[in-house]
Design a protein around this motif. Structure first.
Motif, short mmCIF file in Angstrom:
data_model
loop_
_atom_site.label_atom_id
_atom_site.label_comp_id
_atom_site.label_asym_id
_atom_site.label_seq_id
_atom_site.Cartn_x
_atom_site.Cartn_y
_atom_site.Cartn_z
N GLN A 1 0.82 -1.21 0.00
CA GLN A 1 0.00 0.00 0.00
C GLN A 1 0.85 1.27 0.00
N GLY A 2 2.18 1.10 -0.07
CA GLY A 2 3.07 2.25 -0.20
C GLY A 2 3.70 2.72 1.10
N LEU A 3 3.45 2.04 2.22
CA LEU A 3 4.08 2.45 3.46
C LEU A 3 5.56 2.08 3.44
N SER A 4 6.36 2.87 4.11
CA SER A 4 7.77 2.52 4.27
C SER A 4 7.88 1.45 5.37
N GLN A 5 9.03 0.82 5.45
CA GLN A 5 9.23 -0.17 6.50
C GLN A 5 9.10 0.48 7.88
N ARG A 6 9.62 1.68 8.00
CA ARG A 6 9.54 2.39 9.28
C ARG A 6 8.08 2.67 9.65
N GLU A 7 7.30 3.13 8.67
CA GLU A 7 5.88 3.39 8.93
C GLU A 7 5.14 2.10 9.27
N ALA A 8 5.43 1.04 8.54
CA ALA A 8 4.78 -0.25 8.81
C ALA A 8 5.07 -0.70 10.24
N GLY A 9 6.30 -0.51 10.67
CA GLY A 9 6.67 -0.86 12.04
C GLY A 9 5.89 -0.06 13.06
N GLU A 10 5.77 1.24 12.82
CA GLU A 10 5.04 2.10 13.74
C GLU A 10 3.56 1.68 13.81
N VAL A 11 2.96 1.40 12.66
CA VAL A 11 1.55 1.02 12.61
C VAL A 11 1.32 -0.33 13.30
N LEU A 12 2.23 -1.25 13.11
CA LEU A 12 2.06 -2.60 13.66
C LEU A 12 2.62 -2.76 15.07
N GLY A 13 3.29 -1.73 15.57
CA GLY A 13 3.88 -1.84 16.90
C GLY A 13 5.13 -2.69 16.91
N LEU A 14 5.81 -2.71 15.76
CA LEU A 14 7.05 -3.48 15.64
C LEU A 14 8.21 -2.52 15.43
N SER A 15 9.39 -2.96 15.79
CA SER A 15 10.57 -2.13 15.53
C SER A 15 10.88 -2.16 14.03
N PHE A 16 11.58 -1.15 13.58
CA PHE A 16 12.01 -1.11 12.19
C PHE A 16 12.84 -2.36 11.87
N GLN A 17 13.70 -2.75 12.83
CA GLN A 17 14.56 -3.92 12.63
C GLN A 17 13.73 -5.19 12.44
N ARG A 18 12.65 -5.33 13.22
CA ARG A 18 11.81 -6.53 13.09
C ARG A 18 11.09 -6.54 11.75
N VAL A 19 10.60 -5.37 11.32
CA VAL A 19 9.96 -5.28 10.01
C VAL A 19 10.94 -5.66 8.93
N ASN A 20 12.15 -5.17 9.05
CA ASN A 20 13.19 -5.49 8.07
C ASN A 20 13.48 -6.98 8.04
N GLN A 21 13.51 -7.63 9.20
CA GLN A 21 13.71 -9.08 9.26
C GLN A 21 12.55 -9.81 8.55
N LEU A 22 11.34 -9.35 8.81
CA LEU A 22 10.18 -9.98 8.20
C LEU A 22 10.21 -9.83 6.68
N VAL A 23 10.62 -8.68 6.20
CA VAL A 23 10.71 -8.44 4.77
C VAL A 23 11.75 -9.37 4.15
N LYS A 24 12.89 -9.50 4.81
CA LYS A 24 13.97 -10.33 4.26
C LYS A 24 13.61 -11.81 4.26
N THR A 25 12.78 -12.26 5.20
CA THR A 25 12.41 -13.68 5.23
C THR A 25 11.14 -13.96 4.46
N ALA A 26 10.58 -12.94 3.84
CA ALA A 26 9.31 -13.11 3.11
C ALA A 26 9.50 -13.88 1.81
N THR A 27 10.70 -13.91 1.30
CA THR A 27 10.92 -14.59 0.02
C THR A 27 11.21 -16.05 0.18
#
Length: 126
Positions: A100-126
Protein backbone atom coordinates in the motif's frame (compact mmCIF):
# COMPACT_ATOMS: atom_id res chain seq x y z
CA UNK A 1 34.95 -52.45 26.44
CA UNK A 2 32.11 -53.86 28.54
CA UNK A 3 29.13 -51.67 29.38
CA UNK A 4 27.24 -51.89 32.65
CA UNK A 5 23.74 -50.47 32.99
CA UNK A 6 22.38 -48.89 36.14
CA UNK A 7 18.59 -49.23 36.15
CA UNK A 8 17.49 -46.53 38.58
CA UNK A 9 14.08 -46.11 40.20
CA UNK A 10 12.81 -44.09 43.12
CA UNK A 11 11.96 -46.32 46.09
CA UNK A 12 10.60 -44.30 49.00
CA UNK A 13 13.38 -42.06 50.29
CA UNK A 14 16.07 -43.78 48.25
CA UNK A 15 17.16 -44.32 44.67
CA UNK A 16 17.20 -48.06 43.99
CA UNK A 17 19.98 -49.07 41.59
CA UNK A 18 20.03 -52.42 39.82
CA UNK A 19 22.94 -53.56 37.65
CA UNK A 20 21.61 -56.52 35.61
CA UNK A 21 25.02 -57.50 34.20
CA UNK A 22 26.18 -58.52 37.68
CA UNK A 23 22.70 -59.25 39.08
CA UNK A 24 23.30 -56.96 42.06
CA UNK A 25 21.63 -53.88 43.53
CA UNK A 26 22.46 -50.94 45.75
CA UNK A 27 20.86 -47.67 46.72
CA UNK A 28 21.64 -43.98 47.06
CA UNK A 29 20.01 -41.33 49.20
CA UNK A 30 20.51 -38.57 46.61
CA UNK A 31 20.36 -38.86 42.85
CA UNK A 32 23.77 -37.25 42.47
CA UNK A 33 25.24 -40.23 44.37
CA UNK A 34 23.85 -42.83 41.94
CA UNK A 35 26.99 -43.03 39.73
CA UNK A 36 29.32 -43.21 42.75
CA UNK A 37 27.31 -45.98 44.40
CA UNK A 38 27.03 -47.89 41.12
CA UNK A 39 30.76 -47.65 40.44
CA UNK A 40 31.51 -48.87 43.96
CA UNK A 41 29.15 -51.83 43.52
CA UNK A 42 30.67 -52.82 40.18
CA UNK A 43 34.19 -52.52 41.57
CA UNK A 44 33.39 -54.69 44.63
CA UNK A 45 31.69 -57.42 42.58
CA UNK A 46 34.00 -57.50 39.52
CA UNK A 47 37.28 -56.03 40.73
CA UNK A 48 37.33 -53.72 37.69
CA UNK A 49 38.43 -50.12 37.97
CA UNK A 50 36.24 -47.36 36.56
CA UNK A 51 38.37 -46.91 33.43
CA UNK A 52 37.88 -50.56 32.44
CA UNK A 53 34.18 -50.29 31.56
CA UNK A 54 31.44 -47.91 30.47
CA UNK A 55 28.51 -47.06 32.71
CA UNK A 56 25.06 -46.14 31.41
CA UNK A 57 22.57 -44.77 33.93
CA UNK A 58 18.93 -45.25 32.94
CA UNK A 59 16.28 -43.68 35.18
CA UNK A 60 12.96 -45.49 35.04
CA UNK A 61 10.34 -42.83 35.57
CA UNK A 62 6.81 -43.56 36.78
CA UNK A 63 4.14 -43.77 34.08
CA UNK A 64 2.49 -40.54 35.26
CA UNK A 65 5.77 -38.65 34.93
CA UNK A 66 6.38 -40.06 31.45
CA UNK A 67 2.84 -39.04 30.49
CA UNK A 68 3.47 -35.46 31.66
CA UNK A 69 6.77 -35.32 29.77
CA UNK A 70 5.11 -36.61 26.61
CA UNK A 71 2.39 -33.97 26.88
CA UNK A 72 5.01 -31.26 27.52
CA UNK A 73 6.88 -32.30 24.36
CA UNK A 74 3.68 -32.27 22.31
CA UNK A 75 2.87 -28.78 23.61
CA UNK A 76 6.39 -27.54 22.77
CA UNK A 77 5.99 -28.86 19.22
CA UNK A 78 2.58 -27.23 18.93
CA UNK A 79 3.99 -23.94 20.25
CA UNK A 80 6.78 -24.07 17.66
CA UNK A 81 4.20 -24.59 14.89
CA UNK A 82 2.06 -21.73 16.21
CA UNK A 83 5.14 -19.48 16.44
CA UNK A 84 5.91 -20.26 12.81
CA UNK A 85 2.31 -19.51 11.81
CA UNK A 86 2.41 -16.23 13.75
CA UNK A 87 5.59 -15.18 11.97
CA UNK A 88 4.03 -16.01 8.59
CA UNK A 89 1.00 -13.85 9.44
CA UNK A 90 3.23 -10.99 10.57
CA UNK A 91 5.14 -11.23 7.27
CA UNK A 92 1.83 -11.13 5.39
CA UNK A 93 0.73 -8.04 7.33
CA UNK A 94 4.01 -6.29 6.57
CA UNK A 95 3.76 -7.21 2.87
CA UNK A 96 0.20 -5.81 2.73
CA UNK A 97 1.27 -2.50 4.24
CA UNK A 98 4.34 -2.22 2.03
CA UNK A 99 2.17 -2.96 -1.01
CA UNK A 100 0.00 0.00 0.00
CA UNK A 101 3.07 2.25 -0.20
CA UNK A 102 4.08 2.45 3.46
CA UNK A 103 7.77 2.52 4.27
CA UNK A 104 9.23 -0.17 6.50
CA UNK A 105 9.54 2.39 9.28
CA UNK A 106 5.88 3.39 8.93
CA UNK A 107 4.78 -0.25 8.81
CA UNK A 108 6.67 -0.86 12.04
CA UNK A 109 5.04 2.10 13.74
CA UNK A 110 1.55 1.02 12.61
CA UNK A 111 2.06 -2.60 13.66
CA UNK A 112 3.88 -1.84 16.90
CA UNK A 113 7.05 -3.48 15.64
CA UNK A 114 10.57 -2.13 15.53
CA UNK A 115 12.01 -1.11 12.19
CA UNK A 116 14.56 -3.92 12.63
CA UNK A 117 11.81 -6.53 13.09
CA UNK A 118 9.96 -5.28 10.01
CA UNK A 119 13.19 -5.49 8.07
CA UNK A 120 13.71 -9.08 9.26
CA UNK A 121 10.18 -9.98 8.20
CA UNK A 122 10.71 -8.44 4.77
CA UNK A 123 13.97 -10.33 4.26
CA UNK A 124 12.41 -13.68 5.23
CA UNK A 125 9.31 -13.11 3.11
CA UNK A 126 10.92 -14.59 0.02
Amino acid sequence: MKTYHAEVTRDGKFWFIRVPEIDRSTQALRYKDVPTMTIALIQVVTGLSQDEYDLRVEVRLPDAVRDHLGRAEALREEAARKQSEAAAEARAAVRELLAQGLSQREAGEVLGLSFQRVNQLVKTAT
